[in-house]
Design a protein around this motif. Structure first.
Motif, short mmCIF file in Angstrom:
data_model
loop_
_atom_site.label_atom_id
_atom_site.label_comp_id
_atom_site.label_asym_id
_atom_site.label_seq_id
_atom_site.Cartn_x
_atom_site.Cartn_y
_atom_site.Cartn_z
N ALA A 1 -2.50 29.61 50.86
CA ALA A 1 -1.35 30.55 51.28
C ALA A 1 -2.26 31.05 51.00
N GLY A 2 -3.71 31.60 50.16
CA GLY A 2 -4.55 32.43 50.48
C GLY A 2 -4.12 33.41 48.77
N ALA A 3 -3.05 32.92 47.87
CA ALA A 3 -2.42 34.20 46.95
C ALA A 3 -3.48 33.96 45.93
N LEU A 4 -3.30 34.94 45.23
CA LEU A 4 -4.33 34.88 43.69
C LEU A 4 -3.05 34.23 42.63
N VAL A 5 -3.35 33.14 41.82
CA VAL A 5 -2.38 32.67 40.79
C VAL A 5 -3.11 33.12 39.37
N VAL A 6 -1.73 33.46 39.06
CA VAL A 6 -1.62 33.99 37.54
C VAL A 6 -0.89 32.94 36.49
N LEU A 7 -1.33 32.56 35.54
CA LEU A 7 -1.01 31.49 34.12
C LEU A 7 -0.18 31.76 33.10
N ASP A 8 0.62 31.68 32.61
CA ASP A 8 1.13 32.22 31.46
C ASP A 8 0.48 30.35 30.54
N THR B 1 3.37 34.66 51.34
CA THR B 1 2.47 34.93 49.85
C THR B 1 0.94 35.58 49.10
N LYS B 2 1.20 36.38 48.34
CA LYS B 2 -0.24 37.26 47.89
C LYS B 2 -0.34 36.43 46.39
N VAL B 3 0.93 36.14 45.66
CA VAL B 3 0.80 36.36 43.88
C VAL B 3 1.92 34.68 43.97
N VAL B 4 1.02 34.29 42.87
CA VAL B 4 2.12 32.57 42.51
C VAL B 4 2.08 33.03 41.18
N ALA B 5 2.72 33.04 40.25
CA ALA B 5 2.95 33.83 38.65
C ALA B 5 3.65 32.08 38.01
N PHE B 6 3.58 31.67 37.31
CA PHE B 6 4.15 29.88 36.05
C PHE B 6 3.61 29.98 35.30
N THR B 7 4.43 29.76 34.02
CA THR B 7 3.89 28.79 33.28
C THR B 7 3.06 27.50 32.91
N VAL C 1 8.48 21.32 29.13
CA VAL C 1 7.70 20.52 30.34
C VAL C 1 5.99 21.15 30.61
N ILE C 2 5.13 20.28 30.86
CA ILE C 2 3.79 20.61 31.36
C ILE C 2 4.39 20.00 32.67
N ASN C 3 4.22 21.62 33.11
CA ASN C 3 3.64 21.78 35.12
C ASN C 3 2.31 21.73 35.52
N PRO C 4 2.61 21.61 36.90
CA PRO C 4 1.58 20.73 37.81
C PRO C 4 0.74 21.49 38.24
N VAL C 5 0.29 22.16 37.49
CA VAL C 5 -1.26 23.10 37.84
C VAL C 5 -2.29 22.77 38.77
N ALA C 6 -2.59 21.99 39.00
CA ALA C 6 -3.02 21.01 40.07
C ALA C 6 -2.74 21.58 41.27
N GLU C 7 -1.37 20.92 41.61
CA GLU C 7 -0.52 21.23 42.37
C GLU C 7 -0.28 22.53 43.35
N LEU C 8 0.25 22.89 42.04
CA LEU C 8 0.81 24.81 42.40
C LEU C 8 0.09 25.90 42.77
N VAL C 9 -1.38 25.22 42.62
CA VAL C 9 -2.92 25.78 42.75
C VAL C 9 -3.46 25.41 44.00
N GLY C 10 -3.54 24.66 44.50
CA GLY C 10 -3.79 23.60 45.61
C GLY C 10 -2.91 24.71 46.70
N LEU C 11 -1.54 25.01 46.76
CA LEU C 11 0.05 24.99 47.47
C LEU C 11 -0.67 27.02 48.02
N ALA C 12 -0.94 27.82 46.30
CA ALA C 12 -1.62 29.15 46.25
C ALA C 12 -2.83 28.79 46.82
N ARG C 13 -3.70 28.90 46.93
CA ARG C 13 -4.50 28.25 47.76
C ARG C 13 -4.62 28.49 49.43
#
Length: 441
Positions: free
Chosen positions: A225-232, A197-203, A211-223
């Motif tokens: 994996a060494g992926a960049l995170v894009v937040l809508d 994974t290179k990019v993780v993009a989510f709302t 619904v308000i998504n679990p940002v911290a958990e998704l960012v943790g998974l991306a980190r």
């Protein structure tokens, strides 16, 4: 990483909002004081476009009356003043989301911001292949075998640019699915976000489900994996008190027209160290240091991504909108909207033949509700409500894959904001209760 206050945990230093205060707030919004089909307007479509307070309207008008000139290009008085208010606006909006001044890039809207990123990643690959730019560009370039991860609930603006990036680079697009209730399958996310994974993009907050998504958990998974995170952040920046640094995302986008500002202005946030090495998307004037007939060198961010004459008056107006929201209090606004959202969902769930998408009553959500009326098409529902003076959104809300997953082609969506009252919600619910009988469904 507590960055989103909820009705259950909110510490309110200021008094809670109530209908009396909201009625005073409504006086700041001239468009709300009108009749539609002979009845007072009940505006419940702020999830699509919010209305503008007088202070925002006047800020843009004052710019044209007193300071209209091109920025960054002149030494005369008007040009200097125009540049000052333009860059002051950048600082105001940066402060609004907890970013640094040079990490805020003006765009036309969030969609342009996401496309800018998509093409910048494409250009990173081309630059890296040619030995151009910073050595770290190779880490940002996407290649065959790399993966981009989105979610099944994304707005098309946070899906199609990544589909196209995958097509251009040979990367694969994967997505985190939703369950039958529309919640992200976080039990699967750890397997989907992996070493490729290179990019993780989510709302941050879904424009359909609320619904308000679990940002911290998704960012943790991306980190991991060494992926960049894009937040809508289109449905969160106008409604929640955000600190983008604490969220620890690499990029984020939001649109002015959803947060009391005019259309035609949006924001792309990016971490400074990433923005300074990413290649630009649009090129031309105002974003260069040196140009010869053979090549050009580019300024650092934010000017690096702001070619041509900018959205000056709109940026000034967006800053005025940010000030209005800050002065009212984002925590207070979120708490009030959450109350309206709960009232909406509970009322809809009590009406026979209504299916509400997203979290049930009592669960945390932003102040919107999308629903299906058994036997009645969403467009007919919308027209019926409009006949009562009630403005809502109908259709797939630029989220066809999500609707398809939930077995629907279209829904009706009501979305509240700081200028809506409990009476607005009750009028809406009373009208919805009469839809099926009217259409003999």
């Amino acid at each position: 990483m507590a960055v989103v206050s909820t009705p259950a945990t909110l510490e309110r230093a200021l008094p809670a909002m109530d209908d009396a205060e909201v009625l005073r707030i409504r006086n700041d919004f001239p468009v709300l004081n009108q009749l539609v089909n002979g009845q007072p307007l009940v505006y419940l479509d702020s999830g699509a476009t919010s209305q503008n307070p007088l202070s925002v309207i006047e800020a843009e008008q004052e710019f044209y009356e007193q300071r209209n000139a091109a920025v960054h290009r002149g030494a005369h008085h008007l040009a200097v003043e125009a540049t000052e208010v333009f860059e002051d606006a950048r600082q105001t909006v940066a402060d609004f989301v907890g970013a640094d001044y040079s990490e805020v890039i003006w765009t036309s809207n969030a969609t342009e911001g996401l496309n800018l990123l998509s093409y910048a990643f494409s250009n990173a690959g081309m630059w890296a292949a040619q030995g151009r730019g910073d050595e770290r560009l190779r880490e940002l370039a996407l290649n065959p075998g790399d993966e981009i991860v989105v979610t099944e609930m994304e707005h098309h603006a946070n899906l199609i640019p990544w589909q196209e990036l995958a097509f251009r680079t040979g990367a694969a697009l994967r997505y985190i699915p939703v369950d039958d209730a529309g919640a992200l399958r976080m039990d699967l996310a750890g397997d989907i976000i992996g070493p490729r994974t290179k990019v993780v993009a989510f709302t941050h907050a879904s424009n359909v489900l609320g619904v308000i998504n679990p940002v911290a958990e998704l960012v943790g998974l991306a980190r991991r994996a060494g992926a960049l995170v894009v937040l809508d952040a289109c449905q969160s920046a106008p409604h929640l008190a955000l600190n983008i640094k604490e969220l620890d995302v690499d990029f984020a986008v939001f649109s002015g027209h959803k947060m009391l500002a005019p259309t035609g202005i949006g924001v792309l946030y990016g971490k400074q160290e990433l923005l300074d090495i990413l290649p630009p998307f649009l090129t031309g004037g105002s974003m260069i240091t040196t140009v010869t007939m053979e090549r050009a060198e580019y300024l650092p961010a934010p000017q690096r991504f702001e070619a041509g004459t900018q959205r000056i008056s709109q940026a000034v107006a967006l800053a005025a909108a940010a000030n209005y929201l800050t002065e009212t209090g984002l925590d207070r606004i979120h708490y009030w909207e959450s109350e309206l959202g709960q009232r909406m969902v509970a009322g809809l769930e009590a009406i026979p033949g209504i299916r509400v998408l997203g979290p049930a009553a009592g669960q945390d959500r932003i102040g919107l509700a999308a629903f299906d009326v058994e036997g009645v098409h969403a467009h007919d529902v919308g027209q019926f409500l409009d006949s009562k003076g009630i403005a809502v959104r109908v259709g797939h809300h630029c989220a066809q894959p999500l609707h398809r997953r939930l077995g629907l082609t279209a829904t009706t969506r009501a979305s509240a904001y700081l200028y809506n009252t409990t009476d607005d919600v009750d009028q809406f619910l009373n009208a919805v209760a009469g839809v099926r009988a009217y259409f003999r469904a």
